[in-house]
Scaffold this active site. Structure first.
Site, mmCIF file in Angstrom:
data_model
loop_
_atom_site.group_PDB
_atom_site.id
_atom_site.type_symbol
_atom_site.label_atom_id
_atom_site.label_comp_id
_atom_site.label_asym_id
_atom_site.label_seq_id
_atom_site.Cartn_x
_atom_site.Cartn_y
_atom_site.Cartn_z
ATOM 1 N N MET A 1 -23.285 -29.059 -23.583
ATOM 2 C CA MET A 1 -22.393 -27.982 -23.207
ATOM 3 C C MET A 1 -22.311 -26.986 -24.330
ATOM 4 O O MET A 1 -22.965 -25.958 -24.290
ATOM 5 C CB MET A 1 -21.048 -28.560 -22.843
ATOM 6 C CG MET A 1 -20.076 -27.570 -22.331
ATOM 7 S SD MET A 1 -18.687 -28.405 -21.619
ATOM 8 C CE MET A 1 -17.366 -27.491 -22.184
ATOM 9 N N TRP B 1 -24.446 -27.053 -19.449
ATOM 10 C CA TRP B 1 -23.068 -26.625 -19.651
ATOM 11 C C TRP B 1 -22.951 -25.256 -20.330
ATOM 12 O O TRP B 1 -21.970 -24.960 -20.988
ATOM 13 C CB TRP B 1 -22.275 -27.685 -20.409
ATOM 14 C CG TRP B 1 -22.644 -29.077 -20.008
ATOM 15 C CD1 TRP B 1 -23.414 -29.962 -20.699
ATOM 16 C CD2 TRP B 1 -22.290 -29.745 -18.804
ATOM 17 N NE1 TRP B 1 -23.554 -31.130 -20.005
ATOM 18 C CE2 TRP B 1 -22.873 -31.035 -18.836
ATOM 19 C CE3 TRP B 1 -21.517 -29.381 -17.696
ATOM 20 C CZ2 TRP B 1 -22.726 -31.953 -17.805
ATOM 21 C CZ3 TRP B 1 -21.369 -30.299 -16.672
ATOM 22 C CH2 TRP B 1 -21.963 -31.562 -16.736
ATOM 23 N N HIS B 2 -23.976 -24.437 -20.149
ATOM 24 C CA HIS B 2 -23.996 -23.112 -20.761
ATOM 25 C C HIS B 2 -23.866 -22.033 -19.689
ATOM 26 O O HIS B 2 -24.478 -20.969 -19.788
ATOM 27 C CB HIS B 2 -25.278 -22.910 -21.564
ATOM 28 C CG HIS B 2 -25.387 -23.819 -22.743
ATOM 29 N ND1 HIS B 2 -26.552 -23.954 -23.480
ATOM 30 C CD2 HIS B 2 -24.488 -24.654 -23.325
ATOM 31 C CE1 HIS B 2 -26.354 -24.833 -24.460
ATOM 32 N NE2 HIS B 2 -25.109 -25.261 -24.375
ATOM 33 N N PHE B 3 -23.086 -22.288 -18.653
ATOM 34 C CA PHE B 3 -22.939 -21.310 -17.581
ATOM 35 C C PHE B 3 -22.240 -20.058 -18.107
ATOM 36 O O PHE B 3 -21.404 -20.118 -19.015
ATOM 37 C CB PHE B 3 -22.205 -21.909 -16.381
ATOM 38 C CG PHE B 3 -20.928 -22.637 -16.700
ATOM 39 C CD1 PHE B 3 -19.731 -21.952 -16.803
ATOM 40 C CD2 PHE B 3 -20.915 -24.013 -16.865
ATOM 41 C CE1 PHE B 3 -18.555 -22.614 -17.081
ATOM 42 C CE2 PHE B 3 -19.744 -24.694 -17.142
ATOM 43 C CZ PHE B 3 -18.553 -23.987 -17.252
ATOM 44 N N HIS B 4 -22.572 -18.946 -17.521
ATOM 45 C CA HIS B 4 -22.089 -17.649 -17.992
ATOM 46 C C HIS B 4 -22.149 -16.647 -16.836
ATOM 47 O O HIS B 4 -22.663 -16.947 -15.765
ATOM 48 C CB HIS B 4 -22.917 -17.158 -19.179
ATOM 49 C CG HIS B 4 -24.387 -17.162 -18.920
ATOM 50 N ND1 HIS B 4 -25.162 -18.307 -19.011
ATOM 51 C CD2 HIS B 4 -25.240 -16.183 -18.544
ATOM 52 C CE1 HIS B 4 -26.417 -18.029 -18.717
ATOM 53 N NE2 HIS B 4 -26.486 -16.743 -18.424
#
Length: 584
Positions: free
Chosen positions: A32, A519-522
């Site tokens: 993440m 877990w690096h949503f943007h």
């Protein structure tokens, strides 16, 4: 730095009707933003209080919604020249044994209670995911890897490079360290070099093509430092942080009879269910603002709940439209990751992400050890209950790893993962209801763009080369084939996506079927679409968004460094604007 041992490896936890194995717990943390939590001294923050102590009405120069990875450094910086209120929907990372003690890592991530620091959700794509709900945000739950954005990313963002570097340094003085040498990480590093991910860039925070060792937010004693620690920079006389303060809506008014709305306050609810209002100070300084730092899920969700978003969608939920802005919630993206886990014939140390290979074809290759297979088992073990273990070699003499052994913390092995840069594929966020406590519906459209899939395939090929490389040989059984490792990954229920038999033989199908989140949503409040280059919301006054929701793509190998930097960077810019305005 000793990381210690992680216990309760075989823990299974329930999330509603779903059963998650420890893969969910570890991957939430490891992939993440990366790290654990500071385990000893808790700062004496006299300004951090429960929202139940808040007055019914209060006034500040800046109201920041979200005390996370960007919100904490932003608030600390702004407090040097103005009165700042931070409204954090979660609790404190300090004093919670499930957060502060590494041995209880799985307990923290598997906690599905209403006050848990982790809030799980599953995207409409069928990929399990999570968002932080704690002061410090994702830095209080992750595996600690710290690495800058590339110089190209900085230039494309239009940021001042000098101020960017100073802002990174400001963060690093307090919460970033050099990791210890771990044999497994060194073997992966050397394997990447043999696989052609060159050159060897040694230890560096910089984003450079090749292979490197990055920084960590763990100190030499293995204690986590989070974005919440950056509040040590704050002026305690000018800042207030309320915990368990959930913002329900932003308040708008229209000045001088114009049609342009202006933000002037927020409504928030404390843990006892009591509503409060916070307003911007009424004075001659027109610089006072509300700033959303609620993350890539929370910020677009709150804009919609407050009446800024696609008008048809808002009206369908009975929300009064303040501004018809169809791009709110659009551009949602999550960097897909695929993983190969390798049982080891020799003991391996517990290590989180330290080594990273930055390829020229759009991949980042990272590794973890001592934790990997244990969290993969629980969901798949039911389907293998009649077998003594999982077959990991289809030779005349099959190699068998007993499932019980893999479920114990004594299991020897590690994992190598690849993350697709960007990505190019994007989706959207929509409200399910008008309750800010609930997760909205999010679609990321993994691999919608063929180039993302091509990059995944190339990344998996690189992982295979690393596994076959001589430097990695001591961590792999000699009679274990790569095909057997792939078969094992395909057999595990890593997500809720459809399964295809061809996934065992086609890397393209393997990527699609076994994709998990890093877990690096943007996205959702993107620059030049929802906000301008100063992060001011287009079409309204006195409202900004400063967090990962503004990103067009994920910065660097892991975003936490840049998200913390952005909080400091924009805090400095806003403070400078305020001082300049005051002198006029």
């Amino acid at each position: 730095m000793a990381f210690g041992s992680v216990k309760k490896i075989s823990a299974i936890f329930d999330m509603g009707s779903r059963r998650y194995s420890f893969i969910g717990a570890i991957l939430i943390g490891i992939l993440m933003f990366h790290g654990f939590v500071h385990a000893e001294k808790a700062p004496n923050y006299t300004f951090v209080r429960e929202a139940t102590s808040a007055p019914a009405i209060t006034y500040y120069d800046y109201i920041i919604v979200g005390g996370g990875t960007s919100g904490c450094p932003l608030a600390a910086t702004l407090s040097q020249n103005a009165r700042v209120l931070v409204l954090e929907r979660g609790g404190s990372p300090y004093g919670n044994p499930n957060i502060t003690n590494i041995e209880n890592f799985s307990d923290t991530l598997s906690d599905t209670s209403p006050t848990s620091p982790t809030q799980q959700f599953t995207s409409e794509d069928g990929v399990h995911n999570a968002r932080a709900r704690v002061l410090g945000g994702g830095t209080a739950l992750n595996a600690g890897f710290y690495s800058h954005a590339s110089t190209r990313y900085v230039k494309e963002a239009g940021w001042d490079e000098t101020l960017v570097n100073k802002s990174y340094e400001w963060v690093e003085k307090l919460v970033v360290f050099k990791p210890p040498k771990v044999d497994y990480q060194i073997a992966v590093r050397d394997g990447l070099l043999e696989a052609g991910v060159l050159p060897n860039n040694g230890f560096t925070y910089d984003h450079l093509y090749g292979t490197k060792i990055g920084g960590t937010i763990f100190d030499k004693k293995g204690h986590r430092h989070t974005a919440a620690d950056l509040l040590e920079y704050a002026d305690p006389r000018k800042i207030t942080v309320y915990l368990h303060a959930t913002v329900y809506k932003i308040l708008f008014r229209y000045n001088n009879g114009t049609a342009r709305p202006q933000a002037y306050g927020v409504v928030f609810k404390d843990a006892s269910g009591v509503f409060h209002k916070a307003y911007l100070m009424k004075n001659s300084n027109s610089m006072n603002e509300i700033i959303l730092s609620a993350g890539a899920i929370g910020s677009p969700q709150l804009l919609m709940l407050s009446g800024i978003g696609p008008s048809d969608h808002l009206q369908a939920h009975g929300i009064k439209v303040v501004l018809d802005q169809p791009l709110v919630g659009q551009g949602m993206a999550d960097n897909p990751v695929n993983i190969l886990t390798i049982p080891s014939p020799i003991p391996v140390e517990v290590s989180l992400v330290q080594t990273v290979g930055i390829t020229r074809y759009g991949n980042y290759i990272e590794a973890i050890s001592g934790l990997s297979l244990s969290f993969l088992l629980s969901s798949s073990a039911q389907r293998h209950s009649r077998d003594p273990g999982l077959f990991v070699n289809k030779t005349d003499q099959p190699f068998i790893v007993p499932t019980k052994a893999m479920a114990k913390e004594s299991f020897k092995g590690g994992s190598i993962v690849e993350k697709v840069t960007g990505p190019l594929s994007t989706g959207y966020l929509e409200l399910r209801n008008t309750n800010p406590h609930d997760n909205p519906a999010v679609t990321f459209n993994y691999f919608k763009e063929p180039e993302d899939l091509m990059r995944c395939v190339q990344g998996m090929r690189t992982i295979i080369e690393v596994v076959n490389a001589y430097p990695f040989s001591k961590f792999r059984y000699s009679n274990m084939t790569v095909q057997a490792l792939i078969d094992m990954m395909v057999s595990l229920q890593l997500n809720k996506r459809p399964r295809h038999p061809s996934a065992a033989f086609s890397l393209e199908q393997f990527c699609i079927d076994t994709v998990i989140t890093i877990w690096h949503f943007h996205g959702g409040c993107q620059v030049d679409k929802v906000v301008d280059r100063d992060y001011k919301v287009l079409g309204v006054d006195a409202l900004r968004v400063i967090d990962g929701s503004t990103f067009l793509r994920s910065p660097g190998t892991n975003p936490q460094a840049t998200v913390m930097m952005l909080g400091r960077y924009m805090g400095e810019k806003i403070s400078h604007e305020r001082c300049s305005h005051g002198r006029k």
